[in-house]
Design a protein around this motif. Structure first.
Motif, PDB file in Angstrom:
ATOM      1  N   LEU A   4       0.824  -1.203   0.000  1.00 55.88           N
ATOM      2  CA  LEU A   4       0.000   0.000   0.000  1.00 55.88           C
ATOM      3  C   LEU A   4       0.860   1.254   0.000  1.00 55.88           C
ATOM      4  N   GLY A   5       1.993   1.212   0.673  1.00 59.15           N
ATOM      5  CA  GLY A   5       2.905   2.357   0.660  1.00 59.15           C
ATOM      6  C   GLY A   5       3.461   2.627  -0.724  1.00 59.15           C
ATOM      7  N   SER A   6       3.766   1.563  -1.466  1.00 63.02           N
ATOM      8  CA  SER A   6       4.275   1.768  -2.822  1.00 63.02           C
ATOM      9  C   SER A   6       3.177   2.281  -3.751  1.00 63.02           C
ATOM     10  N   VAL A   7       1.931   1.870  -3.527  1.00 64.79           N
ATOM     11  CA  VAL A   7       0.823   2.391  -4.328  1.00 64.79           C
ATOM     12  C   VAL A   7       0.615   3.873  -4.038  1.00 64.79           C
ATOM     13  N   CYS A  85      -7.883   5.548  -3.596  1.00 64.58           N
ATOM     14  CA  CYS A  85      -9.121   4.881  -3.182  1.00 64.58           C
ATOM     15  C   CYS A  85      -9.131   3.403  -3.577  1.00 64.58           C
ATOM     16  N   MET A  86      -8.007   2.924  -4.128  1.00 59.87           N
ATOM     17  CA  MET A  86      -7.837   1.525  -4.522  1.00 59.87           C
ATOM     18  C   MET A  86      -8.895   1.084  -5.542  1.00 59.87           C
ATOM     19  N   ARG A  87      -9.096   1.880  -6.563  1.00 60.61           N
ATOM     20  CA  ARG A  87     -10.051   1.565  -7.621  1.00 60.61           C
ATOM     21  C   ARG A  87      -9.341   0.818  -8.748  1.00 60.61           C
ATOM     22  N   GLU A  88     -10.004  -0.210  -9.256  1.00 64.30           N
ATOM     23  CA  GLU A  88      -9.419  -1.025 -10.329  1.00 64.30           C
ATOM     24  C   GLU A  88      -9.256  -0.211 -11.613  1.00 64.30           C
ATOM     25  N   ARG A  91      -6.069   1.711 -11.476  1.00 64.78           N
ATOM     26  CA  ARG A  91      -4.885   0.869 -11.699  1.00 64.78           C
ATOM     27  C   ARG A  91      -4.681   0.638 -13.188  1.00 64.78           C
ATOM     28  N   LYS A  92      -5.759   0.326 -13.906  1.00 66.56           N
ATOM     29  CA  LYS A  92      -5.659   0.100 -15.354  1.00 66.56           C
ATOM     30  C   LYS A  92      -5.272   1.387 -16.087  1.00 66.56           C
ATOM     31  N   ALA A  93      -5.850   2.509 -15.654  1.00 66.47           N
ATOM     32  CA  ALA A  93      -5.511   3.789 -16.298  1.00 66.47           C
ATOM     33  C   ALA A  93      -4.052   4.147 -16.066  1.00 66.47           C
ATOM     34  N   THR A  94      -3.531   3.850 -14.888  1.00 69.64           N
ATOM     35  CA  THR A  94      -2.131   4.152 -14.595  1.00 69.64           C
ATOM     36  C   THR A  94      -1.201   3.262 -15.412  1.00 69.64           C
ATOM     37  N   ARG A 158       1.974  -6.161  -9.502  1.00 65.88           N
ATOM     38  CA  ARG A 158       2.210  -6.948  -8.291  1.00 65.88           C
ATOM     39  C   ARG A 158       1.070  -6.777  -7.297  1.00 65.88           C
ATOM     40  N   GLU A 159       0.504  -5.574  -7.216  1.00 65.29           N
ATOM     41  CA  GLU A 159      -0.542  -5.273  -6.238  1.00 65.29           C
ATOM     42  C   GLU A 159      -1.946  -5.413  -6.818  1.00 65.29           C
ATOM     43  N   LYS A 160      -2.101  -6.186  -7.884  1.00 68.57           N
ATOM     44  CA  LYS A 160      -3.403  -6.314  -8.531  1.00 68.57           C
ATOM     45  C   LYS A 160      -4.458  -6.849  -7.574  1.00 68.57           C
TER      46      LYS A 160
END
Length: 195
Positions: A4-7, A85-88, A91-94, A158-160
């Motif tokens: 979570l820190g890396s995210v 907010c940990m939204r999927e 993650r895909k957009a990033t 890795r954080e998927k």
């Protein structure tokens, strides 16, 4: 917790870089609009005696150097907030943002279209620069973007599992009895006839 820190670090770096890209491209757009309006006022005032003219550049120049970075910057800021907010979708957009800008920069450096990289001005040109400056800026940008993009990609793949919902939501949960509404509200009493 390390994941979570890396995210959070990815989200912070992405927000700052995206805000910078949006600001610089917005400033470039504002500058073009300002110069156009200044030339227009000058032409209206001095008519044919005005020694100033505004030349629109190729639309591909505006698209590449202003609108593409502005869109990437706005999408990056939105997705960095979504990462927190940990939204999927964020993650895909990033991951998309970690690959597309780098790919576009690499293609531009390899192909070097003449419309985007004008020839360098001749001798005696003061404060004028040509395509060599744009090429150098793109190469320096690639030096920074490639390692950051690889790091973003590694962290977010890795954080998927952190972005997916681990437990299904139980929609049958009832609120405690103290939170339930009274059986008759004043409006219900009006319709039921009781006072």
């Amino acid at each position: 917790m390390k994941g979570l820190g890396s995210v959070v670090a990815v989200a912070a770096i992405q927000f700052l870089a995206s805000a910078l890209a949006a600001f610089l491209s917005g400033a470039g757009l504002w500058n073009e609009i300002h110069i156009y309006l200044m030339v227009k006022r000058s032409l209206e005032t001095y008519r044919s005696n005005a020694l100033i003219r505004f030349e629109f550049l190729n639309p591909l120049v505006y698209l590449t150097y202003i609108f593409f970075p502005l869109a990437i910057g706005l999408l990056g800021m939105a997705s960095s907030i979504g990462l927190l907010c940990m939204r999927e979708w964020a993650r895909k957009a990033t991951i998309f943002l970690a690959t597309v800008p780098v790919s576009v920069c690499v293609l531009l450096v390899i192909l070097r279209p003449r419309t985007l990289f004008p020839p360098d001005p001749g001798n005696g040109a003061i404060l004028a620069f040509g395509g060599g400056v744009y090429l150098a800026l793109l190469m320096y940008l690639l030096i920074f973007l490639i390692p950051i993009s690889i790091w973003f990609f590694k962290v977010l793949t890795r954080e998927k599992r952190s972005f997916s919902i681990s437990q299904p939501i139980d929609w049958s949960i009832r609120p405690p009895s103290s939170c339930q509404a009274a059986p008759f509200s004043p409006v219900d009493r009006l319709y039921s006839g009781s006072g």
